[in-house]
Design a protein around this motif. Sequence first.
Motif, PDB file in Angstrom:
ATOM      1  N   TYR A 213     104.969   5.381 -11.843  1.00  0.00           N
ATOM      2  CA  TYR A 213     106.355   5.346 -11.382  1.00  0.00           C
ATOM      3  C   TYR A 213     107.071   4.039 -11.687  1.00  0.00           C
ATOM      4  O   TYR A 213     108.188   3.826 -11.216  1.00  0.00           O
ATOM      5  N   THR A 214     106.436   3.157 -12.462  1.00  0.00           N
ATOM      6  CA  THR A 214     107.140   1.957 -12.936  1.00  0.00           C
ATOM      7  C   THR A 214     106.923   1.819 -14.448  1.00  0.00           C
ATOM      8  O   THR A 214     106.353   0.817 -14.916  1.00  0.00           O
ATOM      9  N   PRO A 215     107.359   2.832 -15.230  1.00  0.00           N
ATOM     10  CA  PRO A 215     107.124   2.783 -16.674  1.00  0.00           C
ATOM     11  C   PRO A 215     107.927   1.686 -17.369  1.00  0.00           C
ATOM     12  O   PRO A 215     107.594   1.286 -18.482  1.00  0.00           O
ATOM     13  N   GLN A 216     108.971   1.199 -16.697  1.00  0.00           N
ATOM     14  CA  GLN A 216     109.814   0.157 -17.271  1.00  0.00           C
ATOM     15  C   GLN A 216     109.985  -0.980 -16.258  1.00  0.00           C
ATOM     16  O   GLN A 216     110.000  -0.741 -15.047  1.00  0.00           O
ATOM     17  N   PRO A 217     110.125  -2.196 -16.741  1.00  0.00           N
ATOM     18  CA  PRO A 217     110.351  -3.329 -15.818  1.00  0.00           C
ATOM     19  C   PRO A 217     111.636  -3.197 -15.015  1.00  0.00           C
ATOM     20  O   PRO A 217     111.788  -3.855 -13.977  1.00  0.00           O
ATOM     21  N   SER A 218     112.553  -2.353 -15.479  1.00  0.00           N
ATOM     22  CA  SER A 218     113.828  -2.193 -14.779  1.00  0.00           C
ATOM     23  C   SER A 218     113.710  -1.295 -13.544  1.00  0.00           C
ATOM     24  O   SER A 218     114.692  -1.151 -12.802  1.00  0.00           O
TER      25      SER A 218
END
Length: 406
Positions: A213-218
Motif C-alpha cells: 500500500y505504499t508503492p510510491q513515496p508520495s
Amino acid sequence: MTTSEGSTEEMEGSTIERYSKIKHGSWLDQFRHGSNPWMARYLYAILFLIANLLAWAVRDYGHSILKEMKRLKGCNGGEDCMGAEGVLRVSLGCSLFYFAMFLSTAGTSKLNDRRELWHSGWWSAKLFMNISLIVLPFLLPAEIISIYGQVAHFGAGVFLLIQLISIISFITWLNDFCHSEKYAVRCHVQMMLLATVAYVICILGIILMYIWYTPQPSCLLNIFFISWTLVLLQLMTSVSLHPKVNAGFLTPGFMGLYVVFLCWSAIRSEPAEEKCIRKAESPTGKGDWFTIISFVVAVLTIVIATFSTGIDSKCFQFKKDDAPEEDDVPYGYGFFHFVFATGAMYFAMLLIGWNPNHAMKKFTIDVGWTSTWVRVVNEWLAVCVYIWMLVAPIIWKSRQVATSNV
C-alpha cells in the motif's frame, strides 16, 4: 401452600431441569429440544443475516424491480427505495425489530420469567413482526429516512464502541486466566508461544502493508497510517511491561493483532481509484470472484461479530457474579437485542460507505474515505481504551492511598 402455588413451583422446577440438560448437552441438543435461549440466539442471528442480504439486494439489484414499486408513494414512485436510501429503509426496519425486542426483554434474569418465553419462543408472531417492521419504512417519506440516516451514524458508533470493549475484555480475561495461580505454570509456555506468534504476525502485517500500500513515496497518508500503527504497538507494549502495570506480552500482542487488522481494513477501504491501493482486477474474471468472496466474508464477519458481542453482556457488568445460579439466563437478553439493533445501523453504514450520497459499486462494502477514517479513528480509540484499562487501576489505587493519608 395452595395447589396453584405448588403447580407453579413444579412447572418452574421442570423448566429449570429441562434447560439444565440442554445447557450441559451437545450443541445439537439446543435445537432438538425446541425453543430455548441457546437456540434462539442463532435464529436471531439468521434473521439479522437475512436483513443484511436484503439490504445488499436492494442496493445492488433494486433498480431492476423499480417498476414494481411505483405504487409506493412514500418512495416517490420507487426511486427513493433503491440504492443507499433502500439500505437505510431495510436497516430501520431491522433496528426497530431488535429495539422492540430489547424493550420487551430488558431486565430478564431468570429462566422462569415470562419474558424468557417471549425471547425464546413465539417465532410465528416475531417473524410476522419482523417482516411488518421491514416493510413499514418503505411506506415512510424520504425525510424520515434521512433523519434515521443521521441517527444510524451515532448507533453504528455505539456498536463499534461496544464491540471494542468486548474484544479488550476478552483479551484481558484470557491474560488473567493464564496468569491465575491454577494455570500460571501450566500455561507459561503456551503464553510465550502465543505472544511470540502474535508479535510476528503484527510485524509481518506491517511489512506487507508497506509493500502493498505504499508503492510510491508520495503515498504519505498510507505511510503515516502504517507507521503510526507501529508506534501504537510499541506504546501498548511499553505500558504493558511497565513495572507498575506488569501485564506481560500476551495482551499487547493480541491487541496488536486487532490494531494491525483495523489499519489494514482502513487502507482497504480507500476508493478503488486511489493510486496507493491496488484492487484485485483481472481480465479473466478472477478479480470479480475475489470481490464477491470478499463481500461474502465481510457480511458473515458482520453477523458473527454482532452475535459474539451480543452474548458477551458480562463484560459490561460492574458487579460480576463468579458463581451464577442454575436458573440464571445464559446471557443478557436486553443487551443482546440492543447490540443487534445498533448492529443493524452498523451494517447500513458499511453498505453505503458511511455516506448516503456516496455511490457504491456492486459487491463492495465499507469503501470510501469516510469509511477509511472511521476505521482509523476506531484503531486509535482502541489503543486509548486499552491503555486506560491498564493505567486506571493504578490511578484509582494511588488516589485511594492519598485520600486515606489525608
